[in-house]
Write an enzyme that holds these catalytic residues in place. Structure first.
Site, short mmCIF file in Angstrom:
data_model
loop_
_atom_site.label_atom_id
_atom_site.label_comp_id
_atom_site.label_asym_id
_atom_site.label_seq_id
_atom_site.Cartn_x
_atom_site.Cartn_y
_atom_site.Cartn_z
N SER D 117 13.70 -40.87 2.64
CA SER D 117 13.30 -39.64 2.15
C SER D 117 12.37 -39.61 0.90
O SER D 117 12.70 -40.62 0.16
CB SER D 117 14.32 -38.40 2.03
OG SER D 117 13.78 -37.42 1.20
N TYR D 140 6.43 -36.53 1.16
CA TYR D 140 5.99 -35.10 0.58
C TYR D 140 4.82 -35.38 -0.17
O TYR D 140 4.59 -36.24 -1.00
CB TYR D 140 7.22 -34.72 -0.31
CG TYR D 140 8.26 -33.84 0.62
CD1 TYR D 140 8.11 -32.86 1.19
CD2 TYR D 140 9.73 -34.30 0.43
CE1 TYR D 140 9.20 -32.28 2.05
CE2 TYR D 140 10.60 -33.75 1.04
CZ TYR D 140 10.28 -32.80 1.80
OH TYR D 140 11.34 -32.03 2.55
N LYS D 230 5.15 -34.82 10.36
CA LYS D 230 6.49 -34.31 10.59
C LYS D 230 6.39 -32.59 10.28
O LYS D 230 6.13 -32.30 9.20
CB LYS D 230 7.51 -35.05 9.75
CG LYS D 230 8.92 -34.42 9.99
CD LYS D 230 9.79 -35.34 9.35
CE LYS D 230 11.29 -34.81 9.29
NZ LYS D 230 11.72 -33.25 8.66
#
Lengths: 358, 358, 358, 358
Positions: D117, D140, D230
């Site tokens: 992550s 992100y 995603k």
């Protein structure tokens, strides 16, 4: 009974309108709380209203460019910051001393609008003075044309700019006994029935004082401000209102409070919205509890929505501040849902939620 | 066991028939209460009866002109104030000393009708004398034609004006043991079986004493008053009854008491009503608990309905007064539902509930 | 642990097989009870088996002439009094000292049949001697053809008259630890796996010892008594078994014990029954708990049914007497259901349950 | 709070991943447990994810020859022992001191892969060093292209071999307050918003820092390793990603954590898999809890799956050992399901689960 610490601001635990329920229930007498929350009969329609929203999926559309979007709405010549209208809840003095004036101030402060009930516990003049802006008025038929017209003229004189005529509750059902300081201060005493010996209270009493389509046609001729019929579920009735020159309808089952077993109003919305699209305004009422619900109602064809019990939870907890907070939370949720679903304007919502385009 | 304060009038808390359940349960011995409420097997059919009503939505049609409407019904040459008939509940002495006489008096006082059970705990003559008007009689086959005809002639002599022949419960299932003062006082002792060693109690015992379509044809020829077949679920059986000259049928699953897993009778009603429309009378039985249910059954094609357990709740609580109150509450609910759905007469109900006309 | 009063006869409270559950649970150690009742994984398939029966409605057909009817069944040259076969539950010594011999005696005494498990806790010879009639044998593959054939020849020599080959449980899953006096006394020790370092226990262990369609073809050639494949859910597999000359199949999901998430076997029955109708025998297994369920399985196309857990509830409570009582209760319920639904013979069931003929 | 005995190995009671939940909940502070388990809003999407799996039946196909089968997967030039990828759960230091390094070591030891992550609590370099093999990175958007590219270049330099760009959570929602020793150590501080007075936090704040399709196109040009999008649910978005040259997509609703009311991602999988079949890789995420679920996702078209909360239950209980055990259990269940359903290779799963071929 626990003594409740006074609150001056929204509690941190309140993240969405329904979180106010706990606080409101603690602050209200059980009879008042039950009156607010209850539905007709076994509550089947209440459950349907809720279940209908759960059955409408939201479809995220990431990577859409929605920077700079907004929730503005133009309606009846006014511009509102968002499409959330406060529903005409009766006797708001039951819930907080701020009562209808508090709700109206909150609605206006948040850039929105309020529908003031015929059964308001404060005078229509006091409420609109507090709001300092034109409000909308919810009309109950007053037994005959003369008495009804008197009331309508009074609210127009006071500055109300639209009449929402509620037609789906012609019979006053068993309800709570009002405390002495709460009353329908804007209304004349009810007309007596004068029934014959074997007469039916329903057919010969209530329904002789109920409005008909002829009365709608008459009322339309009496006023020039927008006239909206509240309490429509059947598409034929929506078309009837349109043909009589009404400016809009409210698709509503009266929050499940009148007749148990009625369909969820969300279920009836799409057909009505499709048949009347662009010709009259379609408001949605009954079951909205958060901004996702607002998005779903707009996606299914509503131009704006009425928010009911949730703002009263805020009113009961914190007065006008609580109402304003509930509106703000709901609008924020609407913005978040629009952003995640790729809608930068209200007009995009209707086309943007499709599960699939093929 | 709590000592219960005697009631002389309906309690304020009773707003609808099901509210009587609490009072009735407190007044009855558990075995009697269970006998009244129970369904066959796991109770699946009981649940289906209830769920079927929940699945039929009511469609409000505001602004219709229904002032002066009524619930009158013309049936077999009589005029009734409403379409609610008391179902043939057995052994009513179990529930209150007023027993069948109390129920019959209440039915007549409310302008309606009662179906008196073959298993009544009072004589058919005593019951009709109390009612002071013609009643209807529910017939169980008495093992052979001779015994059956004796019973039928007796009730016709006593003044009963229609025979409802129950055909869906040919086997006496395990049930409660009756207290000594309660008996089927109108019936001769049951016939013995005389089974061979390896014989089946079902096929060689009960079913040799059960009626067949031939017996229906025979019975039709014996009597000139209306003959109605009670306990029909399959459309072919409805048509069969019609072809044999019967005057009506009762669509019923015996209140879910005979065979577990049977469809809700409401589910089977529409097809039967459509196939027999106007040619024979269609009664609906099994699951009615309030006036909204009556409306739904009439909307789906019934001419009248049988009300069962709910009036016994009233009987157990207050005797004849309780029965009368249950009928009144149910009729009031029917009137209210008609008014809100835009039906001024029973005949309007069938066409008025459509969710949409397009 | 309460000391339980010894029972010599069925308790009055037992009206149907599931009523034995309470008694059985009180008599068995929790680990054994859990082993009997449990399903694979979360138990989803167990629930599906039960729900599937609830979704099949029974349609009463009153007034049919069914006097003198019966439940006789002709199968593989034998005549049985009813179509209820005891399923091959393993290790019945866990439940009662009567064990498999008790179950077999009860089955024969009630005019029916039992499928003796490969995992029986008594010898196949002792069981058939107790029954004094030919029984059927449930075969698990013994890792290879030689070992399997040895077992098959032994049971045929002992007098077993049909082989039900279970093919849906090739992997021995985690289960309870058997007490020392309980074992699979008819089987040779399991074959070792001899796995390579990184080998898969599933693909390189269990599945190398599992049977394939080729083995079915081989087995068919080894024996002349009826061969039935147990554990079929897919219609293609039913047809495959038929093409290989098998005499029947058992539509089964192994009582929900092997793979969680498998469809209810009742769901798969109609297509299979339709495709194989009249050509091979179709047995139904998984979920039968009473005579109504038997009726439903036969209506959907089964020739006979396997009864599993319910007879073990009777066995655990009362030994052979309990098993006989469970069979009797279930057959009585089947007769009652046939009588109420208008079927005088098993062959009528398949056509008689239609909700509507139009 | 009970003092928990230290565990060094998986408890015997753990037969499947969800059995770890009890142990994990006992070991974590309530706030951390709630953060892990919770879904957005009322949790409706969480329930949908779970219900969607229950609605996909598994179809056993006994007697197929699957001896010697395996679960190997070739993907982006690597060969994995199975199709189970660890999902990018943030801040794993919250759950165990092993944190992301523990999870990565377990994934590699079990022959699989992990998605690390952007919000990892350990540096991307430390994690990949522990794994000793190339890992995949979950990206992100960092508010603008420059900041995002800096991060991407860093992880590529560290040896990460694929970028999974999460696009469905552009707004950081209210969440738990991190303890002082846990932080997103790989990220620069968030950019400020600089909002005007009446600006919308959503539309003028978060969404101005959110990525758009133009950014995807730009990112595609910056990197040569596989780029996977995603957070796709709508088929049009899957096709859009394909047209921009992405190597795959993850069909996901972010484990039900972003927007309540979104469809189950399993519901959206088949259409997407059909439209993109063979052209890009389709990963499935959201709701996998065991090997049967993996089988179902692959049957509906996924090439591989992401496993989320279940491995964190193992991590919280036993650190890296627990994660490895969860992966092993899930793979064993997948093998067992394949064996029972007749699939010897992953590629057979897609065609082998049909309920019927006719």
């Amino acid at each position: 009974m626990t003594i409740l610490a006074k609150l001056d601001a929204p509690p941190d635990a309140v993240q969405t309108a329904v979180d106010y329920q706990t606080y409101a229930q603690q602050r209200l007498e059980p009879a008042i709380w039950d009156y607010l929350q209850s539905g007709a009969g076994s509550g089947a329609t209440l459950l349907k209203n809720s279940a209908a929203f759960n059955q409408v999926p939201l479809m995220p559309r990431p990577l859409a460019n929605v920077a700079g979007g907004d929730t503005q709405l133009h309606l009846f010549g006014q511009t509102f910051a968002h499409p959330i209208v406060l529903a005409p809840i009766a006797y708001q003095g039951l819930f907080h001393t701020d009562a209808e004036r508090g709700s109206a101030m909150a609605a206006v402060a948040q850039g929105g609008q309020m529908l003031v009930s015929s059964l308001a516990s404060q005078t229509v003049e006091a409420i609109i003075n507090a709001a300092e802006k034109p409000l909308w008025f919810q009309l109950y038929w007053q037994g005959n044309r003369e008495r009804t017209l008197t009331l309508v003229k009074r609210v127009i004189n006071a500055g109300y700019s639209a009449i929402f005529f509620t037609v789906d509750a012609p019979v006053k059902q068993a309800s709570m006994v009002l405390p002495p300081h709460i009353a329908a201060v804007n209304l004349a005493p009810a007309l007596p029935f004068n029934l014959a010996a074997n007469a039916s209270v329903v057919f010969d009493g209530w329904m002789r004082q109920a409005p008909t389509w002829d009365d709608v046609q008459w009322l339309r001729q009496q006023i020039s401000i927008p006239l909206i019929i509240k309490g429509i579920l059947h598409a034929d009735d929506a078309l009837h209102a349109m043909r009589l020159g009404c400016d809009g309808i409210v698709v509503s089952n009266h929050g499940g409070r009148v007749l148990d077993g009625v369909p969820a109003s969300l279920t009836m919305l799409p057909e009505i919205a499709q048949l009347t699209a662009g010709k009259i305004k379609v408001f949605f009422d009954s079951g909205i509890t958060n901004g996702q619900d607002v998005y779903k109602a707009l996606h299914l064809g509503a131009d704006a929505v009425l928010l009911g019990r949730p703002y009263v939870w805020g009113l009961a907890t914190l007065g006008a501040i609580g109402v304003a907070h509930v509106i703000k939370l709901t609008r924020d949720e609407l913005e978040m849902t629009m952003a995640l679903c790729g809608a930068a304007q209200l007009a995009h919502i209707r086309v943007n939620n499709r599960l699939s385009d093929r």
